[in-house]
Design a protein around this motif. Sequence first.
Motif, short mmCIF file in Angstrom:
data_model
loop_
_atom_site.label_atom_id
_atom_site.label_comp_id
_atom_site.label_asym_id
_atom_site.label_seq_id
_atom_site.Cartn_x
_atom_site.Cartn_y
_atom_site.Cartn_z
N PHE A 17 -34.45 10.36 -10.04
CA PHE A 17 -34.36 8.90 -10.02
C PHE A 17 -35.42 8.27 -9.14
O PHE A 17 -35.84 8.84 -8.13
N GLY A 18 -35.81 7.04 -9.52
CA GLY A 18 -36.63 6.21 -8.66
C GLY A 18 -35.76 5.44 -7.69
O GLY A 18 -34.54 5.60 -7.67
N ASP A 19 -36.39 4.59 -6.89
CA ASP A 19 -35.67 3.81 -5.89
C ASP A 19 -35.05 2.54 -6.47
O ASP A 19 -34.31 1.83 -5.78
N TYR A 53 -24.04 13.05 -7.02
CA TYR A 53 -25.24 12.42 -6.51
C TYR A 53 -24.91 11.65 -5.24
O TYR A 53 -23.82 11.09 -5.09
N LYS A 54 -25.87 11.59 -4.35
CA LYS A 54 -25.76 10.84 -3.11
C LYS A 54 -26.73 9.66 -3.18
O LYS A 54 -27.88 9.83 -3.61
N GLN A 106 -32.18 5.37 -3.67
CA GLN A 106 -32.54 6.50 -4.52
C GLN A 106 -31.36 7.42 -4.73
O GLN A 106 -30.65 7.77 -3.78
N MET A 107 -31.14 7.83 -5.95
CA MET A 107 -30.06 8.78 -6.28
C MET A 107 -30.58 10.19 -6.05
O MET A 107 -31.57 10.61 -6.65
N ILE A 108 -29.89 10.92 -5.18
CA ILE A 108 -30.31 12.27 -4.80
C ILE A 108 -29.28 13.25 -5.32
O ILE A 108 -28.09 13.13 -5.02
N TYR A 157 -21.38 8.27 -2.71
CA TYR A 157 -21.40 9.50 -3.50
C TYR A 157 -20.86 9.21 -4.90
O TYR A 157 -19.78 8.63 -5.05
N PHE A 158 -21.62 9.63 -5.89
CA PHE A 158 -21.24 9.42 -7.28
C PHE A 158 -21.03 10.75 -7.99
O PHE A 158 -21.85 11.66 -7.88
#
Lengths: 121, 116
Positions: free
Chosen positions: B107-109, A37-38, A44-46, A90-91
Amino acid sequence: AQTVTQSQPEMSVQEAETVTLSCTYDTSESDYYLFWYKQPPSRQMILVIRQEAYKQQNATENRFSVNFQKAAKSFSLKISDSQLGDAAMYFCAYRSAFRGGSGGSNYKLTFGKGTLLTVNP
Amino acid sequence: GAGVSQSPSNKVTEKGKDVELRCDPISGHTALYWYRQSLGQGLEFLIYFQGNSAPDKSGLPSDRFSAERTGGSVSTLTIQRTQQEDSAVYLCASSLGGRERDQPQHFGDGTRLSIL
Protein backbone atom coordinates in the motif's frame (compact mmCIF):
# COMPACT_ATOMS: atom_id res chain seq x y z
CA ALA A 1 -20.08 -12.15 -0.52
CA GLN A 2 -17.47 -12.39 2.17
CA THR A 3 -17.66 -10.34 5.35
CA VAL A 4 -15.09 -9.65 8.04
CA THR A 5 -16.05 -8.63 11.56
CA GLN A 6 -13.83 -7.12 14.23
CA SER A 7 -15.87 -6.87 17.40
CA GLN A 8 -13.38 -4.80 19.40
CA PRO A 9 -13.31 -1.15 18.28
CA GLU A 10 -10.58 -0.38 20.84
CA MET A 11 -8.13 -2.35 22.95
CA SER A 12 -5.36 -1.36 25.31
CA VAL A 13 -2.35 -3.22 26.69
CA GLN A 14 0.51 -2.48 29.03
CA GLU A 15 3.96 -2.39 27.54
CA ALA A 16 5.57 -5.88 27.62
CA GLU A 17 2.21 -7.58 28.11
CA THR A 18 0.28 -9.75 25.66
CA VAL A 19 -2.89 -8.75 23.84
CA THR A 20 -5.25 -10.63 21.52
CA LEU A 21 -7.31 -8.97 18.81
CA SER A 22 -10.38 -10.81 17.53
CA CYS A 23 -11.59 -11.33 13.99
CA THR A 24 -14.34 -13.49 12.52
CA TYR A 25 -15.31 -13.87 8.89
CA ASP A 26 -17.97 -15.39 6.76
CA THR A 27 -17.35 -17.19 3.50
CA SER A 28 -18.58 -20.15 1.50
CA GLU A 29 -15.14 -20.70 -0.05
CA SER A 30 -12.76 -23.38 1.14
CA ASP A 31 -9.51 -21.82 -0.02
CA TYR A 32 -8.57 -18.30 0.92
CA TYR A 33 -6.05 -16.10 2.69
CA LEU A 34 -6.40 -14.10 5.87
CA PHE A 35 -4.29 -11.11 6.80
CA TRP A 36 -3.65 -8.73 9.62
CA TYR A 37 -2.60 -5.23 8.59
CA LYS A 38 -1.33 -2.47 10.85
CA GLN A 39 -2.09 1.17 10.07
CA PRO A 40 -0.15 3.75 12.12
CA PRO A 41 -1.03 7.46 11.93
CA SER A 42 1.11 7.70 8.79
CA ARG A 43 -1.83 5.92 7.08
CA GLN A 44 0.31 3.32 5.31
CA MET A 45 -1.10 -0.20 5.59
CA ILE A 46 1.66 -2.55 6.76
CA LEU A 47 1.25 -6.30 6.43
CA VAL A 48 1.78 -7.91 9.83
CA ILE A 49 1.00 -11.56 9.20
CA ARG A 50 -0.68 -13.84 6.66
CA GLN A 51 -2.42 -17.21 6.95
CA GLU A 52 -3.32 -19.62 4.17
CA ALA A 53 -6.60 -21.41 4.86
CA TYR A 54 -5.39 -24.81 3.70
CA LYS A 55 -2.53 -24.77 6.21
CA GLN A 56 -3.32 -26.16 9.63
CA GLN A 57 -0.34 -24.57 11.31
CA ASN A 58 -0.87 -21.12 12.75
CA ALA A 59 1.35 -18.44 11.23
CA THR A 60 3.91 -16.65 13.39
CA GLU A 61 6.11 -13.61 12.75
CA ASN A 62 8.38 -12.82 15.67
CA ARG A 63 6.13 -11.37 18.42
CA PHE A 64 3.00 -11.77 16.28
CA SER A 65 1.05 -14.99 16.00
CA VAL A 66 -2.44 -16.00 14.96
CA ASN A 67 -5.01 -18.47 16.23
CA PHE A 68 -6.75 -19.70 13.08
CA GLN A 69 -9.89 -21.74 13.70
CA LYS A 70 -11.22 -22.61 10.24
CA ALA A 71 -14.39 -24.37 11.37
CA ALA A 72 -15.30 -21.47 13.61
CA LYS A 73 -14.19 -18.94 10.97
CA SER A 74 -12.09 -17.16 13.54
CA PHE A 75 -8.70 -15.52 13.04
CA SER A 76 -7.31 -13.76 16.11
CA LEU A 77 -3.99 -11.93 16.38
CA LYS A 78 -1.80 -12.26 19.45
CA ILE A 79 0.88 -9.67 20.11
CA SER A 80 3.42 -10.74 22.72
CA ASP A 81 5.78 -8.44 24.62
CA SER A 82 3.87 -5.39 23.38
CA GLN A 83 5.94 -2.36 22.46
CA LEU A 84 5.01 1.30 22.19
CA GLY A 85 5.55 1.06 18.44
CA ASP A 86 2.77 -1.51 18.19
CA ALA A 87 0.19 1.20 18.85
CA ALA A 88 -1.89 1.52 15.69
CA MET A 89 -5.14 0.57 14.00
CA TYR A 90 -5.22 -3.14 13.18
CA PHE A 91 -7.29 -4.50 10.33
CA CYS A 92 -8.23 -8.08 9.62
CA ALA A 93 -8.66 -8.86 5.91
CA TYR A 94 -9.86 -11.71 3.71
CA ARG A 95 -8.85 -12.59 0.19
CA SER A 96 -10.08 -15.37 -2.03
CA ALA A 97 -7.52 -17.80 -3.42
CA PHE A 98 -9.55 -18.34 -6.57
CA ARG A 99 -8.87 -16.37 -9.70
CA GLY A 100 -12.00 -14.64 -10.92
CA GLY A 101 -13.44 -14.86 -14.40
CA SER A 102 -12.38 -11.31 -15.14
CA GLY A 103 -8.78 -12.22 -14.55
CA GLY A 104 -8.13 -11.99 -10.88
CA SER A 105 -10.60 -9.58 -9.37
CA ASN A 106 -11.25 -12.05 -6.59
CA TYR A 107 -7.89 -11.00 -5.23
CA LYS A 108 -9.36 -7.85 -3.79
CA LEU A 109 -9.13 -7.60 -0.02
CA THR A 110 -12.21 -7.44 2.19
CA PHE A 111 -11.47 -5.62 5.44
CA GLY A 112 -13.00 -5.45 8.89
CA LYS A 113 -13.61 -2.06 10.48
CA GLY A 114 -10.47 -2.22 12.56
CA THR A 115 -9.35 -2.28 16.19
CA LEU A 116 -7.48 0.67 17.64
CA LEU A 117 -4.69 -0.64 19.86
CA THR A 118 -3.22 1.59 22.57
CA VAL A 119 0.00 0.57 24.32
CA ASN A 120 0.47 2.08 27.78
CA PRO A 121 4.01 2.63 29.10
CA GLY B 1 13.36 -0.04 -3.72
CA ALA B 2 10.65 2.60 -3.95
CA GLY B 3 7.23 1.73 -2.62
CA VAL B 4 3.80 2.72 -3.88
CA SER B 5 3.66 6.48 -4.31
CA GLN B 6 0.45 8.49 -4.11
CA SER B 7 -0.16 12.17 -4.75
CA PRO B 8 -1.27 14.52 -3.47
CA SER B 9 -0.95 13.54 0.16
CA ASN B 10 -3.85 15.79 1.07
CA LYS B 11 -6.48 17.46 -1.07
CA VAL B 12 -9.10 19.96 -0.01
CA THR B 13 -11.67 21.02 -2.54
CA GLU B 14 -15.11 22.54 -2.78
CA LYS B 15 -18.22 20.50 -3.32
CA GLY B 16 -18.99 20.12 -7.01
CA LYS B 17 -15.38 20.29 -8.19
CA ASP B 18 -13.58 17.44 -9.97
CA VAL B 19 -10.48 15.87 -8.41
CA GLU B 20 -7.74 13.58 -9.69
CA LEU B 21 -5.74 11.30 -7.44
CA ARG B 22 -2.57 9.67 -8.66
CA CYS B 23 -0.94 6.33 -7.87
CA ASP B 24 2.49 5.19 -9.00
CA PRO B 25 2.85 1.46 -8.23
CA ILE B 26 5.99 -0.46 -7.44
CA SER B 27 8.01 -1.07 -10.59
CA GLY B 28 7.14 -4.41 -12.16
CA HIS B 29 3.83 -4.79 -10.34
CA THR B 30 1.09 -5.57 -12.84
CA ALA B 31 -1.84 -5.53 -10.42
CA LEU B 32 -3.14 -2.26 -9.02
CA TYR B 33 -6.01 -1.66 -6.57
CA TRP B 34 -7.83 1.42 -5.31
CA TYR B 35 -9.53 1.38 -1.90
CA ARG B 36 -11.45 4.00 0.03
CA GLN B 37 -11.28 4.41 3.79
CA SER B 38 -14.02 6.54 5.27
CA LEU B 39 -13.68 7.90 8.82
CA GLY B 40 -13.80 5.10 11.37
CA GLN B 41 -14.27 2.44 8.71
CA GLY B 42 -12.23 -0.29 7.16
CA LEU B 43 -11.06 -0.18 3.58
CA GLU B 44 -13.62 -0.52 0.81
CA PHE B 45 -12.56 -1.90 -2.58
CA LEU B 46 -13.13 0.45 -5.52
CA ILE B 47 -11.40 -0.82 -8.66
CA TYR B 48 -8.75 -3.30 -9.80
CA PHE B 49 -6.39 -3.31 -12.79
CA GLN B 50 -4.42 -6.36 -13.95
CA GLY B 51 -2.10 -5.95 -16.90
CA ASN B 52 -4.00 -5.30 -20.11
CA SER B 53 -7.21 -6.95 -18.92
CA ALA B 54 -10.43 -5.00 -18.54
CA PRO B 55 -10.53 -3.46 -15.05
CA ASP B 56 -12.88 -4.71 -12.37
CA LYS B 57 -14.98 -1.63 -11.58
CA SER B 58 -17.48 -3.41 -9.36
CA GLY B 59 -16.57 -1.39 -6.26
CA LEU B 60 -17.04 2.09 -7.71
CA PRO B 61 -19.87 3.72 -5.71
CA SER B 62 -21.30 5.85 -8.54
CA ASP B 63 -20.70 6.93 -12.12
CA ARG B 64 -18.96 10.04 -10.79
CA PHE B 65 -15.99 7.79 -10.05
CA SER B 66 -13.67 6.58 -12.78
CA ALA B 67 -10.09 5.38 -13.04
CA GLU B 68 -7.58 4.69 -15.71
CA ARG B 69 -4.16 3.16 -15.87
CA THR B 70 -1.86 4.37 -18.59
CA GLY B 71 0.85 2.14 -19.99
CA GLY B 72 0.22 -0.47 -17.33
CA SER B 73 1.87 1.70 -14.69
CA VAL B 74 0.55 4.97 -13.23
CA SER B 75 -3.14 5.11 -12.35
CA THR B 76 -5.43 8.09 -11.90
CA LEU B 77 -8.67 7.98 -9.91
CA THR B 78 -11.05 10.76 -10.92
CA ILE B 79 -14.05 11.92 -8.93
CA GLN B 80 -16.39 14.27 -10.76
CA ARG B 81 -18.78 16.73 -9.12
CA THR B 82 -17.50 15.85 -5.65
CA GLN B 83 -19.92 15.46 -2.76
CA GLN B 84 -19.23 15.71 0.97
CA GLU B 85 -19.67 11.96 1.36
CA ASP B 86 -16.64 11.51 -0.91
CA SER B 87 -14.43 12.77 1.92
CA ALA B 88 -12.15 9.87 2.82
CA VAL B 89 -8.63 8.52 2.52
CA TYR B 90 -8.06 6.93 -0.86
CA LEU B 91 -5.45 4.17 -0.76
CA CYS B 92 -3.70 2.54 -3.67
CA ALA B 93 -2.02 -0.87 -3.56
CA SER B 94 -0.04 -2.90 -6.04
CA SER B 95 1.10 -6.49 -6.30
CA LEU B 96 3.04 -8.68 -8.70
CA GLY B 97 -0.21 -10.10 -10.08
CA GLY B 98 0.06 -12.78 -12.68
CA ARG B 99 -0.92 -16.35 -11.99
CA GLU B 100 0.83 -16.59 -8.66
CA ARG B 101 -1.94 -16.44 -6.11
CA ASP B 102 0.21 -15.68 -3.12
CA GLN B 103 0.94 -12.06 -3.96
CA PRO B 104 0.75 -9.62 -1.04
CA GLN B 105 -0.56 -6.14 -1.73
CA HIS B 106 1.74 -3.22 -0.94
CA PHE B 107 0.00 0.00 0.00
CA GLY B 108 0.83 3.65 -0.48
CA ASP B 109 0.34 6.32 2.17
CA GLY B 110 -2.98 7.37 0.68
CA THR B 111 -4.55 10.68 -0.29
CA ARG B 112 -6.76 12.35 2.31
CA LEU B 113 -9.59 14.03 0.40
CA SER B 114 -11.69 16.65 2.17
CA ILE B 115 -14.77 18.11 0.49
CA LEU B 116 -15.92 21.43 1.89
